[in-house]
Design a protein around this motif. Structure first.
Motif, PDB file in Angstrom:
ATOM      1  N   CYS A 187     -19.483 -29.524  17.699  1.00 61.29           N
ATOM      2  CA  CYS A 187     -19.932 -31.130  17.516  1.00 61.29           C
ATOM      3  C   CYS A 187     -19.211 -31.967  17.692  1.00 61.29           C
ATOM      4  CB  CYS A 187     -20.644 -31.026  16.181  1.00 61.29           C
ATOM      5  SG  CYS A 187     -22.024 -30.150  15.821  1.00 61.29           S
ATOM      6  N   ALA A 196     -21.809 -25.324  13.252  1.00 61.29           N
ATOM      7  CA  ALA A 196     -22.870 -26.438  13.517  1.00 61.29           C
ATOM      8  C   ALA A 196     -23.560 -26.472  14.857  1.00 61.29           C
ATOM      9  CB  ALA A 196     -22.235 -27.609  12.931  1.00 61.29           C
ATOM     10  N   MET A 197     -22.772 -26.462  15.553  1.00 62.03           N
ATOM     11  CA  MET A 197     -23.464 -26.822  17.002  1.00 62.03           C
ATOM     12  C   MET A 197     -24.524 -26.118  17.630  1.00 62.03           C
ATOM     13  SD  MET A 197     -22.741 -28.984  19.424  1.00 62.03           S
ATOM     14  CE  MET A 197     -22.173 -29.769  20.821  1.00 62.03           C
ATOM     15  N   GLY A 221     -26.597 -24.556  15.588  1.00 60.69           N
ATOM     16  CA  GLY A 221     -27.620 -24.565  14.772  1.00 60.69           C
ATOM     17  C   GLY A 221     -27.437 -23.929  13.261  1.00 60.69           C
TER      18      GLY A 221
END
Lengths: 214, 667
Positions: free
Chosen positions: B457, B531-532, B534
Motif C-alpha cells: 500500500c 494489507a495490499m 486484502g
C-alpha cells in the motif's frame, strides 16, 4: 465475392437473441461486486447463461470498482463500447466516466449522491454540479433514472442497503431480463439472513422510485 | 453464495464462481493435500478461500514467506506422493523461478499444479510479462483455461497429467479469467483417505533416491536427458483440451474468397469467439487449451488448407511464432495475421472492440485489394503486405473511443480523477508526513533525498503530497536499492518496506547492506498484515494461513541480531516522537532502522477511536491539514474545512499537526 464492410459486420440475430448487458460502476465499498453477483445468480435461477468481469484491485483504497455482466450466448465478459443495455451507476461521475459503454437507448440508473475524491483540493478539475450532470445526461440519453439512492437506503433502515436500492431500481425497467422475484431469491442466497427484511425493503424502494419516474 | 458451497459433493450442481474460487473447487475435487502461496493479485482470492476452507477440505494450507518457499513446499509434498498446489501472480513466479526450474528436472510422484496468474494491462502489477515463456524455459506443460469452468476442470486434468508424466504442470490464467465469474458445473469430490485424527490432511512418504532427487552435476546431466525424453512423450498425448469451433456451413468463408482460420487461447479466445459469432464472420476457431508442448500436429491439421490464419493471443506473440515455425518447416504458403504484422496490438490485454477493429481492418484491405483492376490476380499475400506496410502506432493502443458528442466529451474531460489513496487513519500517511517534516526541519533539499520504495500500500506514497516513492523494482528491492544508492550517490537515502514484504525478500538484502557498510534510513512500515492484497497473515503475526496460533517473529529482534546499532520501534501515530526519531535516524552514520508499528485500519476487530472535528473558532483556514495529509476524511465544503465523522478513524494526525490547535476529538 467480398461484400460491403457494413454488410459483413451486421449482427447475427440468432447469436444476439436474449442478450442483455449491464455495466455497473462506482467506488470501493459500495457493494458493487455483491450486487453484480446477485444479478448473476438471478440469471442462473432463470436458466440463462451469464458471465461477469470484476475490476477491484484497489477497491478498499477509494479506487474505482466496476463490473460487467453479459447475459446471453457470450463467452467474453467484457461489454463492447456503446452497447450496454443498462448502466447501474453507484456514483454520478463514475457513470459519466464510462459513457463510452452507453448508447442513447441505454437504461441509465444513476445514484445522485456524490463521493468526492479525497485529493480533490490538489486537483485541477473540480467536482461537477450534479444537477447539471443529470441535465446533460437527460439531454443525450433517452432513459435516465436519477435516484437519491443513499436517501432511500437510509429510509430503508441502513445506508449500506444502497446497493439493494439500485438493484431494485434496475428490476423496475421492463427490459431488465430477470424478474424481481428471482432477484429477491438470489439476494436471500447471497446476503445475511438477519438483514433480509431491510434489504427487501430497499429493493422495493428502488423499484417504486423508478416506476414513479417512468 | 456462502464459501462453504465449494465443499458440497453434488455433481452437476451449478454455482456462479469467480475464476479463483473455481481453482479452489478444482483443488478440492482433485484431492489436493498441500497448498501454499504468497498472496498476489490477480490470484489472491485463491488463498483467501483456502484460508477459510482448507481444514474442512482436508488441505494443509500456508501463506509461505514468499513464492519460492511456496514452490518448495509444494514440490516436496509432490515428491512425497501427495497432490500439491501452488499459485501466485505472474511476477511471483520470478521469485520462485530458481526452484521452479529444478522441479522440472526432479519431477514429481504425486501431482503438482502451479497456477500463475498473468496481469495483461497491469491492473495491479509492475509489468505484464507473459508467463507462457516460463513453460518453455523449464520444459513444463502449460494449460490455458478461458473461464472458471475450465479453470476447475483443468485443475483436475492437470493433476492427472502431472502424475502420468511425473512433471509439474502450469495453469496459466490472466486477470480476466481469474476475476471472471461464470457458471461452473461441479464434479465429484475425490474421497480423501488416510486422515489421522489429529491432523486434518493426508500425509505422504518420501522414498530416498538421490539420483532422482539431488541434481548435483553428474545426476543433473542424466535428469536433463530424462526430462527431454519425458517431453517427447508428452508431445504425443491426445487431449480434448484443443478444440475446433466450426463456423456454420452456411456462413463458412462467406465474406471472403480466402479460406481463413483463427488460433486462440485463454481470455483472447472469448473475444475471438464472440466477435466471429456475433457478426457471423464464418471463420473456424481452433481453441488451444493445452498450449505447451505446442500441439504441432493439431495446429498443422487445422491450418494446412487455409490461405490465412489469425493468431489471437495475450500478451507476447508466442503461438504466432510457433505457427510461423510450423509453416516454415512444412513449407506451406499461409499468411499469418497476428501481432508481428500489426493486425493485433503488441501489448496490453484485448477486448471485443480491439478484435472487431482488427477484423474490420482486414476486410477493408481485402475489399480494396479485390477492387483493383487486375482483381483476378490478387492473393492473400497482398493483404498481408498491406498490413505489413502500416506503421505500428503503439500510442493508440488501449484508448477508449471518444464520444461523438462534444458536450459529453467536455464533461468527461472536466472530471476530477479518482486514484486510489491511503485510507483515512492509515498509519503510513503519518509516517510519510513525519519523514517530510523531519527533512524540512533538517533543511535538506528534497532533491537530495532519494526514496527507495517497495511493493505494498505504501507505494501509494508516489502521489502528492507525499511523493515518497522515487525508485522501485520488485518485492524487497527497496533495501538493495537503498544500499546501492548510498554507494552510488552522496544523497540522503530512505527506504520504505512493509512487514510482509520485509519477510518476503527484505532480510537477505539487509544483511548485504550491513556487511557492505551502507548508510541509509530503512523504515519497516509494520501494519500487522499483508494489507495490499486484502489482509493475509505473515510471519510477523501470531496466526498462520489456516487461522491457527503460530510463533510471531520479531522484526526488531532480527534487526538487532544482525548487529544494527540504530533500531527503533515507534508508533508512527505519535507524530512528535516520530519526527524526532527520523531526524536522529537521518543524521546517524550507518544503517538506521525504524520500525513504524501501527495496525492497518482495515484489520477487523480493531478498537474504534473517536473521530476528529474542526473547532471553527480556532481554524484560520491555513488548509495545511487538507494539503499535506490528503486524508479522504478531510475536505472543503462551502469554504470551510470539514472532517467526515463517518470516514475519520481517529488517528489524530491532523490534530497533532494543526498549528492552531483547531482540531479536536468529537464529543
Amino acid at each position: 465475392m467480398i461484400n460491403m464492410i457494413e454488410d459483413i459486420f451486421s449482427k447475427n440475430p440468432e447469436f444476439c437473441k436474449d442478450s442483455y448487458t449491464i455495466y455497473i460502476c462506482g467506488v470501493g465499498g459500495q457493494g458493487i461486486i455483491k450486487t453484480s453477483t446477485i444479478i448473476g445468480n438471478g440469471a442462473i435461477n432463470e436458466e440463462k447463461n451469464v458471465v461477469m468481469s470484476e475490476v477491484h484491485g484497489m477497491s478498499q483504497r477509494g479506487g474505482i470498482v466496476s463490473t460487467e455482466l453479459k447475459i446471453g450466448n457470450y463467452k467474453s465478459s467484457l461489454i463492447e463500447e456503446f452497447s450496454s443495455d443498462m448502466i447501474i451507476g453507484f456514483e454520478p461521475i463514475e457513470v459519466v466516466r464510462n459513457l463510452n459503454k452507453a448508447n442513447k437507448d441505454t437504461k441509465i440508473i444513476i445514484n445522485t449522491q456524490p463521493i468526492i475524491p479525497s485529493n480533490i483540493s490538489s486537483q485541477k478539475n473540480s467536482y461537477p454540479d450534479i444537477n447539471e450532470v443529470i441535465a446533460i445526461l437527460r439531454e443525450n440519453y433517452n432513459y435516465v433514472y436519477p435516484i437519491d439512492g443513499s436517501q432511500l437506503a437510509k429510509e430503508s433502515g441502513n445506508i449500506l442497503t444502497l446497493n439493494m436500492v439500485l438493484l431494485g431500481a434496475a428490476t423496475a425497467d421492463e427490459t431488465f431480463p430477470i424478474s424481481k422475484d428471482n432477484i429477491i431469491i438470489a439476494m436471500q442466497n447471497n446476503l445475511k439472513a438477519n438483514f433480509y427484511d431491510i434489504n427487501a425493503e430497499a429493493i422495493e424502494k428502488g423499484y417504486e422510485k423508478v416506476k414513479s419516474l417512468q | 453464495m456462502p464459501l462453504e458451497d465449494l465443499l458440497i459433493n453434488k455433481p452437476k450442481k451449478k454455482l456462479f464462481l469467480l475464476g479463483n474460487e473455481a481453482a479452489v473447487r478444482g483443488a478440492i475435487e482433485a484431492g489436493v493435500s498441500i497448498a501454499a502461496t504468497y498472496p498476489g493479485t490477480p490470484s489472491s482470492e485463491i488463498g483467501d478461500v483456502l484460508h477459510y476452507l482448507a481444514k474442512d477440505a482436508n488441505i494443509y494450507f500456508e501463506f509461505s514467506v514468499n513464492e519460492k518457499v511456496a514452490m518448495e513446499v509444494a514440490a516436496t509434498a509432490a515428491v512425497s506422493g501427495l497432490r500439491s498446489f501452488t499459485f501466485m501472480k505472474h511476477v511471483g513466479l520470478n521469485v520462485a523461478s530458481d526452484s521452479f526450474m529444478t522441479t522440472a528436472y526432479n519431477g514429481v510422484n504425486g501431482g503438482m499444479v502451479i497456477l500463475t496468474a498473468d496481469d495483461p494491462s497491469m491492473f495491479s502489477s509492475q509489468n505484464e510479462q507473459d508467463n507462457r515463456h516460463y513453460g518453455r524455459l523449464a520444459k513444463i506443460p502449460i494449460l490455458e483455461p478461458s473461464n472458471p469452468q475450465e479453470i476447475k476442470d483443468m485443475m483436475v486434468y492437470g493433476f492427472e497429467l502431472s502424475e502420468k508424466f511425473k512433471t509439474p504442470v502450469i495453469i496459466r490464467t490472466s486477470t480476466r479469467i481469474s476475476h471472471m465469474r461464470g457458471i461452473v458445473e461441479l464434479n465429484e469430490i475425490k474421497a480423501s483417505n488416510n486422515i489421522n485424527e489429529n491432523i486434518h490432511w493426508k500425509k505422504g512418504f518420501f522414498k530416498k533416491n538421490p539420483k532422482q532427487w539431488v541434481p548435483v552435476p553428474g545426476n543433473a546431466a542424466e535428469m536433463h536427458k530424462n526430462l527431454a525424453l519425458k517431453f517427447e512423450n508428452i508431445k504425443k498425448i491426445n487431449t480434448k483440451l484443443n478444440k475446433i469451433y466450426s463456423a456454420p456451413k452456411a456462413t463458412k468463408n462467406k465474406n471472403s474468397k480466402f479460406k481463413l482460420g483463427i488460433v486462440s487461447s485463454g481470455s483472447s479466445f472469448n473475444y475471438a469467439y464472440d466477435t466471429i459469432n456475433k457478426y457471423d464472420l464464418g471463420i473456424d476457431i481452433l481453441k488451444l487449451g493445452f498450449t505447451y508442448p505446442f500441439p504441432e500436429k493439431e495446429v498443422l491439421n487445422f491450418i494446412k488448407d487455409l490461405d490465412g490464419v489469425f493468431i489471437v493471443e495475450e500478451v507476447d506473440p508466442i503461438v504466432e511464432k510457433e505457427i510461423l515455425s510450423i509453416i516454415g518447416k512444412n513449407q506451406l504458403k499461409i499468411s499469418v495475421f497476428g501481432k508481428l504484422n500489426n493486425v493485433f496490438p503488441m501489448i496490453y490485454e484485448f477486448n471485443p472492440d480491439i478484435l472487431l477493429n482488427s477484423f474490420k481492418k482486414f476486410y477493408k484491405i481485402a475489399k480494396k485489394e479485390n477492387e483493383k483492376v487486375n482483381g483476378g490476380k490478387n492473393n492473400i499475400n497482398d493483404i498481408y503486405d498491406e498490413f505489413s506496410k502500416e506503421e505500428i502506432n503503439i500510442n493508440e493502443y488501449n484508448q477508449n473511443t471518444k464520444l461523438e458528442n462534444t458536450q459529453l466529451n467536455n464533461l468527461i474531460e472536466s472530471l476530477p480523477n479518482r486514484h486510489p489513496t491511503l485510507c483515512p487513519g492509515c498509519p503510513h500517511r503519518t509516517s510519510y508526513f513525519a519523514v517530510k517534516k523531519s527533512i524540512e526541519e533538517l533543511e535538506i533539499s528534497e532533491d537530495n533525498v532519494i526514496f527507495a520504495s517497495d511493493i505494498g500500500c505504501y507505494t501509494l506514497g508516489i502521489s502528492p503530497p507525499y511523493q515518497t516513492a522515487d525508485y522501485l523494482l520488485s518485492m524487497g528491492s527497496s533495501i538493495g536499492n537503498g544500499g546501492g544508492f548510498s554507494k552510488a550517490t552522496n544523497q540522503t537515502v530512505m527506504s520504505f518496506i512493509g512487514d510482509s514484504t520485509f519477510f518476503h525478500s527484505g532480510i537477505s538484502p539487509l544483511i548485504n547492506c550491513i556487511h557492505n557498510k551502507n548508510k541509509f534510513v530503512l523504515t519497516i512500515l509494520d501494519n500487522r498484515t499483508t494489507a495490499m492484497t486484502g489482509g493475509q497473515s505473515n510471519p510477523g503475526l501470531n496466526v498462520d494461513g489456516m487461522g491457527d496460533p503460530a510463533p510471531e517473529i520479531s522484526i526488531e529482534k532480527i534487526a538487532i541480531s544482525l548487529g544494527i546499532k540504530f533500531v527503533k520501534t515507534i508508533n508512527p501515530l505519535n507524530l512528535k516522537k516520530t519526527i524526532e526519531t527520523y531526524k536522529e535516524a537521518i543524521k546517524y552514520d550507518g544503517i538506521s532502522v525504524i520500525i513504524a508499528k501501527s495496525p492497518c485500519i482495515l484489520i477487523k476487530g480493531l478498537k474504534k477511536r473517536k473521530p476528529m472535528e474542526i473547532d471553527y473558532n480556532k481554524c484560520n483556514k491555513c488548509l495545511e491539514c487538507l494539503k499535506f495529509l490528503a486524508c479522504p476524511a478531510i475536505s472543503m465544503k462551502n469554504d470551510e474545512i470539514i472532517i467526515d465523522s463517518l470516514s475519520c478513524k481517529g488517528c489524530t494526525t491532523c490534530r497533532q499537526m494543526c498549528k492552531e490547535k483547531a482540531i479536536k476529538i468529537k464529543r
